[in-house]
Design a protein around this motif. Structure first.
Motif, PDB file in Angstrom:
ATOM      1  N   GLY A  49       0.567  -1.166  -0.487  1.00  0.00           N
ATOM      2  CA  GLY A  49      -0.138   0.423   0.084  1.00  0.00           C
ATOM      3  C   GLY A  49       0.821   1.186  -0.142  1.00  0.00           C
ATOM      4  N   LEU A  50       1.975   1.526   0.949  1.00  0.00           N
ATOM      5  CA  LEU A  50       2.658   2.587   0.610  1.00  0.00           C
ATOM      6  C   LEU A  50       3.348   2.759  -0.641  1.00  0.00           C
ATOM      7  CD1 LEU A  50       4.744   4.491   2.745  1.00  0.00           C
ATOM      8  CD2 LEU A  50       6.326   2.489   2.632  1.00  0.00           C
ATOM      9  N   TYR A  51       3.793   1.418  -1.134  1.00  0.00           N
ATOM     10  CA  TYR A  51       4.569   1.525  -2.869  1.00  0.00           C
ATOM     11  C   TYR A  51       3.749   2.353  -3.255  1.00  0.00           C
ATOM     12  CZ  TYR A  51       8.644  -0.873  -1.384  1.00  0.00           C
ATOM     13  OH  TYR A  51      10.694  -0.846  -1.270  1.00  0.00           O
ATOM     14  N   TYR A  52       2.132   2.119  -3.051  1.00  0.00           N
ATOM     15  CA  TYR A  52       1.378   1.991  -4.109  1.00  0.00           C
ATOM     16  C   TYR A  52       0.383   3.701  -4.370  1.00  0.00           C
ATOM     17  CZ  TYR A  52      -3.535   2.930  -6.085  1.00  0.00           C
ATOM     18  OH  TYR A  52      -4.318   4.021  -6.758  1.00  0.00           O
ATOM     19  N   TYR A  53       1.075   4.384  -2.929  1.00  0.00           N
ATOM     20  CA  TYR A  53       0.862   5.933  -3.138  1.00  0.00           C
ATOM     21  C   TYR A  53       1.803   6.585  -3.052  1.00  0.00           C
ATOM     22  CZ  TYR A  53      -3.559   5.552  -0.862  1.00  0.00           C
ATOM     23  OH  TYR A  53      -5.568   4.788  -1.026  1.00  0.00           O
ATOM     24  N   VAL A  54       3.385   6.070  -2.275  1.00  0.00           N
ATOM     25  CA  VAL A  54       4.564   7.396  -3.443  1.00  0.00           C
ATOM     26  C   VAL A  54       5.659   6.757  -3.505  1.00  0.00           C
ATOM     27  CG1 VAL A  54       3.596   7.977  -0.681  1.00  0.00           C
ATOM     28  CG2 VAL A  54       5.594   6.241  -0.443  1.00  0.00           C
ATOM     29  N   THR A  56       9.173   4.784  -4.304  1.00  0.00           N
ATOM     30  CA  THR A  56      10.124   4.343  -3.063  1.00  0.00           C
ATOM     31  C   THR A  56      10.751   5.667  -2.088  1.00  0.00           C
ATOM     32  OG1 THR A  56      11.887   5.993  -4.303  1.00  0.00           O
ATOM     33  CG2 THR A  56      11.759   3.793  -5.315  1.00  0.00           C
ATOM     34  N   LYS A  57      10.748   5.095  -1.027  1.00  0.00           N
ATOM     35  CA  LYS A  57      11.044   6.359   0.123  1.00  0.00           C
ATOM     36  C   LYS A  57      11.954   7.035  -0.535  1.00  0.00           C
ATOM     37  CE  LYS A  57      14.116   4.875   2.718  1.00  0.00           C
ATOM     38  NZ  LYS A  57      15.188   4.099   4.726  1.00  0.00           N
ATOM     39  N   GLU A  58      13.093   6.790  -1.302  1.00  0.00           N
ATOM     40  CA  GLU A  58      13.243   7.947  -1.838  1.00  0.00           C
ATOM     41  C   GLU A  58      12.216   8.885  -2.603  1.00  0.00           C
ATOM     42  OE1 GLU A  58      17.674   9.214  -3.779  1.00  0.00           O
ATOM     43  OE2 GLU A  58      16.707   7.851  -4.214  1.00  0.00           O
ATOM     44  N   ALA A  59      11.291   8.710  -3.119  1.00  0.00           N
ATOM     45  CA  ALA A  59      10.577   9.209  -4.349  1.00  0.00           C
ATOM     46  C   ALA A  59       9.780  10.440  -2.786  1.00  0.00           C
ATOM     47  CB  ALA A  59       9.834   8.910  -4.523  1.00  0.00           C
ATOM     48  N   LEU A  60       9.556   9.601  -1.738  1.00  0.00           N
ATOM     49  CA  LEU A  60       8.868  10.200  -0.320  1.00  0.00           C
ATOM     50  C   LEU A  60       9.363  11.569  -0.038  1.00  0.00           C
ATOM     51  CD1 LEU A  60       6.490  10.933   0.911  1.00  0.00           C
ATOM     52  CD2 LEU A  60       7.037   8.580   2.872  1.00  0.00           C
ATOM     53  N   ASP A  63      10.511  14.177  -2.157  1.00  0.00           N
ATOM     54  CA  ASP A  63       8.811  14.903  -1.956  1.00  0.00           C
ATOM     55  C   ASP A  63       8.966  16.656  -1.179  1.00  0.00           C
ATOM     56  OD1 ASP A  63       7.487  13.610  -4.580  1.00  0.00           O
ATOM     57  OD2 ASP A  63       6.126  12.693  -3.490  1.00  0.00           O
ATOM     58  N   ILE A  64       8.559  15.730  -0.380  1.00  0.00           N
ATOM     59  CA  ILE A  64       8.964  16.179   0.843  1.00  0.00           C
ATOM     60  C   ILE A  64      10.115  17.460   0.821  1.00  0.00           C
ATOM     61  CG2 ILE A  64      10.045  16.164   3.169  1.00  0.00           C
ATOM     62  CD1 ILE A  64       8.608  13.546   4.009  1.00  0.00           C
ATOM     63  N   THR A  65      10.899  17.553   0.290  1.00  0.00           N
ATOM     64  CA  THR A  65      12.121  18.027   0.617  1.00  0.00           C
ATOM     65  C   THR A  65      11.704  19.158  -0.705  1.00  0.00           C
ATOM     66  OG1 THR A  65      13.527  16.843   1.016  1.00  0.00           O
ATOM     67  CG2 THR A  65      14.716  18.921   0.094  1.00  0.00           C
ATOM     68  N   ARG A  66      11.228  18.798  -1.763  1.00  0.00           N
ATOM     69  CA  ARG A  66      11.031  19.821  -2.757  1.00  0.00           C
ATOM     70  C   ARG A  66       9.716  20.590  -2.043  1.00  0.00           C
ATOM     71  NH1 ARG A  66       8.200  16.194  -6.043  1.00  0.00           N
ATOM     72  NH2 ARG A  66       6.290  16.858  -4.593  1.00  0.00           N
ATOM     73  N   GLU A 114      18.882  15.754   5.879  1.00  0.00           N
ATOM     74  CA  GLU A 114      18.440  14.135   4.795  1.00  0.00           C
ATOM     75  C   GLU A 114      18.681  14.149   3.689  1.00  0.00           C
ATOM     76  OE1 GLU A 114      18.833  11.320   5.801  1.00  0.00           O
ATOM     77  OE2 GLU A 114      17.986  12.214   7.958  1.00  0.00           O
ATOM     78  N   LEU A 115      19.708  15.822   3.004  1.00  0.00           N
ATOM     79  CA  LEU A 115      19.745  15.671   1.698  1.00  0.00           C
ATOM     80  C   LEU A 115      20.736  14.954   1.484  1.00  0.00           C
ATOM     81  CD1 LEU A 115      19.524  17.872  -0.533  1.00  0.00           C
ATOM     82  CD2 LEU A 115      21.248  19.211   0.269  1.00  0.00           C
ATOM     83  N   ARG A 116      21.451  14.462   1.513  1.00  0.00           N
ATOM     84  CA  ARG A 116      22.987  13.703   1.997  1.00  0.00           C
ATOM     85  C   ARG A 116      22.385  11.983   1.062  1.00  0.00           C
ATOM     86  NH1 ARG A 116      24.070  13.717   8.218  1.00  0.00           N
ATOM     87  NH2 ARG A 116      21.936  12.086   9.188  1.00  0.00           N
ATOM     88  N   SER A 117      20.905  11.881   1.950  1.00  0.00           N
ATOM     89  CA  SER A 117      20.646  10.695   1.415  1.00  0.00           C
ATOM     90  C   SER A 117      19.726  10.173  -0.282  1.00  0.00           C
ATOM     91  CB  SER A 117      18.972  10.610   2.769  1.00  0.00           C
ATOM     92  OG  SER A 117      19.841  10.598   4.131  1.00  0.00           O
ATOM     93  N   LEU A 118      19.437  11.319  -0.323  1.00  0.00           N
ATOM     94  CA  LEU A 118      19.303  12.023  -2.024  1.00  0.00           C
ATOM     95  C   LEU A 118      20.491  11.206  -2.912  1.00  0.00           C
ATOM     96  CD1 LEU A 118      16.720  15.114  -2.129  1.00  0.00           C
ATOM     97  CD2 LEU A 118      15.911  12.485  -1.702  1.00  0.00           C
ATOM     98  N   SER A 119      20.292  11.518  -4.392  1.00  0.00           N
ATOM     99  CA  SER A 119      20.952  10.621  -5.030  1.00  0.00           C
ATOM    100  C   SER A 119      20.110  11.485  -6.346  1.00  0.00           C
ATOM    101  CB  SER A 119      21.202   9.347  -5.064  1.00  0.00           C
ATOM    102  OG  SER A 119      20.461   8.420  -5.617  1.00  0.00           O
ATOM    103  N   GLY A 120      21.663  11.712  -7.306  1.00  0.00           N
ATOM    104  CA  GLY A 120      20.871  11.329  -8.923  1.00  0.00           C
ATOM    105  C   GLY A 120      20.058  12.718  -9.431  1.00  0.00           C
ATOM    106  N   GLU A 121      18.778  12.397  -9.632  1.00  0.00           N
ATOM    107  CA  GLU A 121      18.439  13.943 -10.078  1.00  0.00           C
ATOM    108  C   GLU A 121      17.359  14.418  -9.509  1.00  0.00           C
ATOM    109  OE1 GLU A 121      15.156  12.670 -12.638  1.00  0.00           O
ATOM    110  OE2 GLU A 121      17.567  12.683 -15.095  1.00  0.00           O
ATOM    111  N   ALA A 122      17.031  13.507  -8.303  1.00  0.00           N
ATOM    112  CA  ALA A 122      16.229  13.959  -7.624  1.00  0.00           C
ATOM    113  C   ALA A 122      16.993  14.785  -6.034  1.00  0.00           C
ATOM    114  CB  ALA A 122      16.063  12.524  -6.697  1.00  0.00           C
TER     115      ALA A 122
END
Length: 226
Positions: A49-54, A56-60, A63-66, A114-122
């Motif tokens: 259910g979590l994957y359905y809504y958001v 990956t964890k990094e995508a979430l 979203d918060i950071t953006r 948690e900026l350090r936890s993002l990678s690539g285009e994110a």
């Protein structure tokens, strides 16, 4: 110059629950130490259910950071683009900065650590938003120097110092404390003006003479109704 308020897509009830759970866990344990299963349980969902809504964890996290950084950047740019004097712009920007980090403490701690936890285009997108926000501070300090009302030796370093001074409130501010958030914002704005040696007509500039109003009114973000 008028800039419309920053509009963001609304979150439904489940998405709000997921984001609240993520903010709580990421701010307390850190992004890397929070498992997907733990996040799903905190939000009252299955992992599927979590994957359905958001996704990956990094995508979430993105979203918060953006969302937080876009709202801050939009609000800051509105102040920077105004016709106000540099000292008033700086006081308003400091108040906005303090208010956001005090009112949205969990979001603030997550986006600042948690900026350090993002990678690539994110990561690239998050850095662009951060750099844009810092650029507004540098521009206002430079305007004050050019107008002869500030004495900032290094605009880049000065901007970083002022930004860092305000971030700490997300760790210690409590609504039930002796000072209101508005009072704290006003004090920090006064300290900032002192740090840049703000003067007008040979006299120190003080926040008390500015009638700045409630700092929450400087934060321009609204959810678009579906």
């Amino acid at each position: 110059m008028q800039i419309p308020s920053n509009q963001q897509q609304p979150l439904n009830e489940t998405e709000e629950r997921i984001r609240t759970a993520a903010l709580r866990l990421f701010s307390q344990k850190g992004f890397q130490a929070t498992s997907t299963r733990e996040l799903a349980a905190e939000a009252g969902l299955t992992v599927a259910g979590l994957y359905y809504y958001v996704g990956t964890k990094e995508a979430l996290l993105l979203d918060i950071t953006r969302d937080a950084n876009e709202a801050l950047l939009h609000s800051a740019r509105r102040i920077g683009a105004s016709d106000e004097a540099p000292e008033r712009k700086l006081a308003m920007l400091v108040q906005l900065h303090l208010w956001f980090h005090g009112e949205h403490a969990l979001e603030s701690r997550v986006i600042n650590t948690e900026l350090r936890s993002l990678s690539g285009e994110a990561l690239q997108r998050a850095l662009e938003l951060r750099d844009g926000y810092e650029a507004v501070w540098r521009a206002i300090l430079a305007q004050g120097n050019d107008a002869g009302v500030f004495e900032v030796q290094d605009v880049k370093l000065g901007a970083m110092a002022l930004i860092e001074m305000g971030r700490g409130i997300s760790h210690w501010y409590r609504p039930e404390g002796a000072l209101t958030l508005q009072e704290i914002c006003s004090m920090h704005a006064d300290w900032a003006l002192g740090m840049v040696r703000a003067t007008r007509n040979g006299k120190p500039v003080r926040v008390a003479a500015m009638n700045l109003g409630d700092p929450k009114d400087l934060y321009l973000v609204e959810r678009i109704t579906r």
